[in-house]
Write an enzyme that holds these catalytic residues in place. Structure first.
Site, PDB file in Angstrom:
ATOM      1  N   MET A   1      66.902  39.111 -16.027  1.00 12.77           N
ATOM      2  CA  MET A   1      66.365  38.410 -14.862  1.00 12.77           C
ATOM      3  C   MET A   1      67.232  37.215 -14.514  1.00 12.77           C
ATOM      4  O   MET A   1      67.701  36.501 -15.401  1.00 12.77           O
ATOM      5  CB  MET A   1      64.943  37.907 -15.131  1.00 12.77           C
ATOM      6  N   ASP A   2      67.417  37.013 -13.214  1.00 11.70           N
ATOM      7  CA  ASP A   2      68.003  35.764 -12.742  1.00 11.70           C
ATOM      8  C   ASP A   2      66.951  34.670 -12.866  1.00 11.70           C
ATOM      9  O   ASP A   2      65.752  34.950 -12.977  1.00 11.70           O
ATOM     10  CB  ASP A   2      68.449  35.935 -11.286  1.00 11.70           C
ATOM     11  N   LYS A   3      67.388  33.407 -12.854  1.00  9.76           N
ATOM     12  CA  LYS A   3      66.440  32.296 -12.939  1.00  9.76           C
ATOM     13  C   LYS A   3      65.971  31.856 -11.553  1.00  9.76           C
ATOM     14  O   LYS A   3      64.809  31.994 -11.203  1.00  9.76           O
ATOM     15  CB  LYS A   3      67.065  31.109 -13.679  1.00  9.76           C
ATOM     16  N   THR A   4      66.917  31.347 -10.763  1.00  3.32           N
ATOM     17  CA  THR A   4      66.569  30.728  -9.489  1.00  3.32           C
ATOM     18  C   THR A   4      66.088  31.767  -8.487  1.00  3.32           C
ATOM     19  O   THR A   4      66.805  32.699  -8.155  1.00  3.32           O
ATOM     20  CB  THR A   4      67.783  29.981  -8.916  1.00  3.32           C
TER      21      THR A   4
ATOM     22  N   VAL B   1      66.790  42.016 -12.369  1.00  7.07           N
ATOM     23  CA  VAL B   1      65.938  41.444 -11.332  1.00  7.07           C
ATOM     24  C   VAL B   1      66.599  40.172 -10.827  1.00  7.07           C
ATOM     25  O   VAL B   1      66.891  39.271 -11.611  1.00  7.07           O
ATOM     26  CB  VAL B   1      64.534  41.121 -11.873  1.00  7.07           C
TER      27      VAL B   1
END
Length: 829
Positions: free
Chosen positions: A517-520, A718
């Site tokens: 998963m990406d954070k932002t 994601v």
């Protein structure tokens, strides 16, 4: 004999990386002869007398996405002639000081009609023997085929003929010069869509005429007893519907039959012919329409992805304002800007090319490339990227990459390259069809011939039994079972706010074993939020907010908006400050009630306090930084009023979603982000993420995905930004956060969560597993019915009417079973 520094460069393994490093180092040292490469070992040697220091080399190399590390603390001496011999990607010696060519014997063809993995497989069979299978590579998302060792025109002609034999058309690829072919392909897609829609309308028309002429009960009776044919007008409508639907299927089916390689296209044609042979006009037309619809949707989806990738380059401006050697400023196309050119970027402008800041200070919104949630302050020596947005300060940069090789351009290429590595999974029905169709035909022929010839049976009786076998073996129910379930599953997902771009992507979530998963914008909301207020000097929180909001009242900076939102949420009456002045890279100064007030960064604190040190304030700032937050200082004159801690807000549902994914059996959940390490680790702890990888460029995210794929197999990515697109494409399943996601991420992704609701992710996995279960039920039921009647036929006990009833009944039951997925919501786990 020369003296050299030797660097180990992670990512340096072929001639393309050598070219990239030269582009950033040669402008700094002025002479290519002062560089030496050994890509086979990942070594970069730099002449000690080149005038560039170790740190400058490491920083310049980092702009290419590679990492350089000095492996000799002291300069070493080496025979130059020996040092200059290295291995290229092909393993052959290449002089290190020459410009390494980019595979001059490689030719790229645009392939019209290559829309899925089936076409790739056919091209490999036809073109492979002509050029050698190992010399072929495919870029499905851009519709291109690359062939190594095809320099002569005679060879080109052979390739073009081989592609034609595969039922497609090829032309030499030239950047920006394939518009005519692209228009032809778009015209073909429009015709295909029109024929598919027309087929559906004609099926409905024929059925309406049939029902009106005979009544619904009579039509159902005909479907079961097959005693009469539909009215002539209905038969005409059904015939036109079938012809429209098989326009782009029949040529592929004929090719499969000629090559003795049965595929789904041939299976569909056999199903339609079988249904017509037993008088089932409506069934034949329906099967043809559904299959044509599936093909049209697949081609449309891929066309959207291709257009989105092409639109990526629109993020960067077309022109750049340069300053020539005479000091004259002028606007020129970015394609004409050479590496090492000085470019002026005005306040609020987009940065046209990758480069290094040589003058000015500003805040740059780098979210499209690095994923940073807030603008980054850049000053002399900082690296900037094409397509990012400059803040309020004018800056000047020296370009480090040409327009064709900026970080953004490489993202576009990586999307295509990563997509080409992902061979689409062939559905079970398609594999089964290769055996099923010829076996059934041979078995029916054997039933007709063997008993009369060997056992003295009646020719008429066994011809009847052979016809029964062909009727029950007609794969209508089998062919319909998967697409009906998939369409129903896609519709059910859309009702839950999940856009799935095709059947294969609906099946994949059930099989994933790891998620990145990406954070932002994914685990977080993607916008700054005031997390903590620390008033000082006897002030309270409302007073602190009032001063900060007054200074930031007319600013559009993301942090300013966060402060204003916090003030509004607490009912603070904001009176804008007067004489407000922005100090790029430092802060904002204004006047409130005749007193000077300011909001600034920690770096601005020393200037305001005249160099005095406040240990308590320093500790507070350190605590805020360790928590992964951004500390904003608010003051009046030479005193500090308080601190405001700003951070990217975590999605409220994020922790629960991660826990649910673990409960569903996802072995590992990893965060991949371009943001700083401290905030990434803080959010990782808050949400229960297994691993956190921070400060990643797009290519490093791809590398991380490849490591996960090696460890776990099928991996989902994601994300929401342009920087996530290559990682999405390389993963087994790309999932985009829809509403705030970039067009590139959404189009590159296989699935988009349209409502930005992360809780749809575990629901998607459960829905995918339910869809797979229904598909297995339908296929199993269809085959079981056919096997039972095949056995009865071989025993001479089956009747044509029983076979017809079983065939129609099986088709109806699999449709009804598949349609259950349309209404599937959260109540079904």
């Amino acid at each position: 004999m020369d003296r050299w520094w030797r660097f180990k460069v992670r990512g340096l393994d072929c001639q393309n990386e050598v070219r990239l490093i030269k582009e950033v180092l040669v402008p700094l040292i002025g002479d290519e002869q002062r560089l030496s490469f050994q890509p086979k070992h990942g070594f970069l040697d730099v002449d000690v007398d080149s005038g560039i220091g170790v740190e400058a080399v490491i920083e310049a190399v980092s702009t290419t996405g590679m990492i350089a590390e000095l492996i000799t603390a002291d300069a070493f001496t080496e025979d130059k002639a020996e040092a200059d011999s290295c291995s290229s990607c092909s393993g052959e010696p290449v002089p290190a000081q020459q410009t390494l060519p980019d595979r001059p014997d490689s030719v790229i063809f645009k392939i019209h009609g290559m829309d899925c993995g089936d076409e790739v497989a056919v091209l490999k069979r036809e073109v492979g023997p002509v050029v050698g299978l190992g010399n072929l590579s495919f870029d499905l998302i851009n519709g291109r085929m690359s062939v190594v060792g095809t320099s002569d025109a005679v060879h080109h002609a052979g390739i073009l003929k081989a592609v034609e034999r595969a039922g497609m058309r090829a032309e030499l690829w030239k950047d920006g010069k394939n518009s005519a072919g692209a228009q032809g392909e778009q015209r073909r897609r429009r015709i295909q869509a029109a024929l598919t829609i027309g087929s559906g309308v004609l099926v409905a028309t024929g059925f309406a005429i049939h029902v009106r002429a005979s009544g619904l009960a009579a039509v159902l009776h005909e479907s079961l007893a097959r005693e009469t044919h539909p009215p002539l007008l209905a038969m005409l409508a059904y015939s036109l519907a079938i012809l429209s639907a098989v326009r782009y299927v029949a040529p592929k089916a004929i090719l499969a039959a000629r090559r003795l390689r049965p595929d789904m296209n041939l299976l569909m044609i056999v199903a339609v012919a079988g249904a017509l042979g037993i008088g089932q006009w409506f069934e034949a037309a329906t099967v043809a329409f559904f299959f044509a619809l599936a093909l049209a949707l697949e081609a449309w989806s891929l066309g959207r992805a291709r257009r989105a990738v092409a639109a990526l380059m629109d993020i960067a401006p077309d022109t750049a304002r340069i300053r020539d050697a005479a000091g004259v400023e002028k606007d020129v196309p970015v394609a004409d800007v050479a590496v090492g050119t000085q470019v002026i970027v005005p306040p609020g402008g987009k940065i046209p090319l990758d480069g290094r800041v040589v003058a000015g200070t500003s805040a740059v919104d780098q979210a499209p490339i690095t994923g940073e949630s807030v603008p980054v302050t850049v000053t002399h020596g900082a690296t900037v990227f094409a397509g990012t947005i400059n803040g309020m300060g004018a800056i000047e940069i020296v370009t480090t990459r040409p327009a064709s090789d900026t970080t953004l351009a490489r993202i576009v290429r990586m999307v295509g390259e990563a997509q080409s590595k992902r061979a689409p999974t062939e559905q079970w029905v398609e594999r089964f069809a290769r055996i099923y169709t010829p076996v059934v035909m041979l078995l029916a022929l054997a039933v007709f011939l063997v008993p009369p010839l060997l056992l003295g049976g009646s020719w008429a009786a066994w011809f009847y039994q052979a016809l029964v076998l062909l009727v029950i073996a007609c794969p209508c129910a089998l062919v319909i079972s998967t697409p009906v379930s998939i369409v129903a599953g896609l519709t059910g997902a859309a009702k839950q706010g999940v856009l799935v771009k095709g059947g294969i992507h609906l099946e994949m979530p059930a099989r994933i074993t790891a998620i990145a998963m990406d954070k932002t914008g994914t685990l977080t909301l993607g916008r700054p939020k005031v997390v903590e207020l620390v008033p000082l000097g006897g002030r309270d929180e409302l007073e602190l907010l009032a001063i900060a909001a007054a200074i930031e009242a007319r600013s559009e900076h993301p942090i300013a908006r966060a402060i204003l939102d916090a003030a509004a949420g607490r009912g603070v009456d904001v009176v804008p400050a007067k004489a407000v002045t922005a100090l790029p890279g430092k802060g904002v100064v204004g006047t409130i009630g005749g007193r000077e007030a300011w909001v600034g960064s920690p770096g601005y604190l020393g200037e305001r306090l005249g160099g005095a040190r406040d240990d308590a304030l320093t500790l507070q700032l350190h605590r805020i930084a360790v928590a992964g937050l951004t500390g904003i200082i608010v003051g009046e004159a030479a005193s500090v009023v308080g601190l405001i801690a700003v951070g990217d807000a975590v999605r409220p549902e994020a922790r629960q979603v991660v826990a649910q994914l673990h409960e569903l059996g996802i072995a590992q959940i990893v965060m991949l982000t371009g943001d700083s390490r401290a905030p990434a680790q803080a959010i990782g702890r808050d949400t229960g993420i297994d691993e956190v990888h921070a400060e990643l460029l797009p290519e490093q995210k791809v590398e991380a995905i490849e490591r996960l794929v090696a460890q776990h197999g099928l991996v989902a990515m994601v994300g929401d930004g342009v920087n996530d697109a290559p990682a999405m494409a390389r993963s087994g399943l790309g999932i985009a956060m829809g509403a705030i996601g970039s067009d590139a991420a959404i189009e590159t992704a296989d699935i988009a969560l349209m409502q930005d609701d992360l809780s749809r992710l575990p629901w998607l996995i459960r829905h995918s597993r339910a869809t797979l279960a229904v598909i297995r039920q339908n296929i199993g039921f269809s085959l079981a019915i056919k096997l039972v009647f095949a056995g009865l036929t071989l025993l001479g006990m089956a009747s044509l009417w029983g076979a017809i009833a079983a065939d129609v009944g099986a088709s109806l039951l699999v449709v009804l079973n598949g349609m259950r997925l349309v209404g599937r919501g959260e109540r079904v786990q």
